[in-house]
Design an enzyme around this catalytic site. Sequence first.
Site, PDB file in Angstrom:
ATOM      1  CB  ILE A  37      -0.975  -0.018   1.204  1.00 46.08           C
ATOM      2  CG1 ILE A  37      -2.226   0.796   0.904  1.00 46.08           C
ATOM      3  CG2 ILE A  37      -0.304   0.489   2.462  1.00 46.08           C
ATOM      4  CD1 ILE A  37      -3.183   0.093   0.031  1.00 46.08           C
ATOM      5  CB  ALA A 115       6.443  -7.042  -5.465  1.00 48.58           C
ATOM      6  CB  SER A 117       8.487  -3.623  -7.715  1.00 46.97           C
ATOM      7  OG  SER A 117       8.766  -2.409  -7.047  1.00 46.97           O
ATOM      8  CB  SER A 158       5.736  -8.065 -13.894  1.00 43.55           C
ATOM      9  OG  SER A 158       6.673  -7.301 -14.634  1.00 43.55           O
ATOM     10  CD  GLU A 160      11.028  -6.318 -17.029  1.00 40.11           C
ATOM     11  OE1 GLU A 160      11.912  -7.150 -17.307  1.00 40.11           O
ATOM     12  OE2 GLU A 160      11.005  -5.158 -17.484  1.00 40.11           O
ATOM     13  CE1 TYR A 181       9.200  -7.342  -9.832  1.00 42.94           C
ATOM     14  CE2 TYR A 181       9.313  -7.391 -12.233  1.00 42.94           C
ATOM     15  CZ  TYR A 181       8.639  -7.071 -11.069  1.00 42.94           C
ATOM     16  OH  TYR A 181       7.403  -6.498 -11.147  1.00 42.94           O
TER      17      TYR A 181
END
Length: 372
Positions: A37, A115, A117, A158, A160, A181
């Site tokens: 958050i 995460a 990130s 993601s 990615e 990641y």
Amino acid sequence: LYFFMILRPPSSTPLISSAASDVYKRQLSKLALVTGITGQDGSYLAEFLLYKGYQVHGLIRRSSSFNTSRIEHLYKDPHEKNVNLFLHYEDMTTLDSVYNLLDKIKPDEIYNLGAQSHVQVSFDMPTFTSNVNALGNLRILEALKSRSSNVKFYQASSSEMYGSSPAPQNEETQFRPMSPYAVSKLHAYWTTVNYRESYSLFASNGILFNHESPRRGRTFVTRKITSAIANIKAGVIDKVYLGNLESKRDWGYAPEYVEVMWQILQQNAPDDFVIGTGESRSVKEFVEFAFGYAGLDWSKHVAQDPKYFRPNEVNELCADSSKSQKKLNWAPKIRFEEIVKIMVDADLKSLGLKPIGEGREIIEANFGEWHL
């Protein structure tokens, strides 16, 4: 780092603190649990859910520092009346803690945005990245299987994960992750699918392509560029050092991406959706447009540093969001040039400089009351 928070519609009765009671009085609105958050997406999602009338429960890991700058405007002292935000401490690295949290909060929806990130950091901290991104997802789903199988679960996946697969990429494109990641996110993606199919959980993936905003962390390349422009205009620095300028990404605007996260959980059945603009631009193009918008010659202020190159580079990501456009009736409102203008103006304003002004106009023309 996991962080959840509670937002509650105004009431004449103050909220009960977690210390006083582990049972929360439910209003007619839904109750949402949001991890991550304090991040860019989490802070925007919190505002959007509050606008929608949700209660949102939140947890923060106990620490000597409080990284809550993105949600400070939402926070009130818990002793006040009509409090909208309560923070709770819990350790999300253990399954027991997740069980306790679900038993106490009993959410209707969970948005797993928490995460590690940063792709570059994942090469330096692969074990930590996997523990947070992959196993964090698994702990929540395992707890849902045992405790709350009727809860709707959203996993922030993601682009990615596609790695070296040719662009454009959609829900059927082969995953070929090229960083720790991306590997950790792919683990979480398939865990979400597996628990959905094995245990009939309402568990959906949003495969979000890059999405930016003034709340993006300054170590991410887009914000690094726009923040540097403001500091150059202010006379604080003269150069910014970047890595690969030829890498191409599909950049969208974060606030409208959190809107579609919510939309994914309002569907009748769980599913996986690619979210992106369908337009791929290089880092160099971002640099050229951002500096040009600010009236600067980028070639005088931008240099490359080998330390910012990744060990394994993803050359191009570009979304094919046909499924989302058809099933969710979703399409991006903010395009590449507009995102850049919004971010440059915000960073100029943050240093007390006069914004060019187009960024504010773009937001006002495209969003309602929740994002102004």
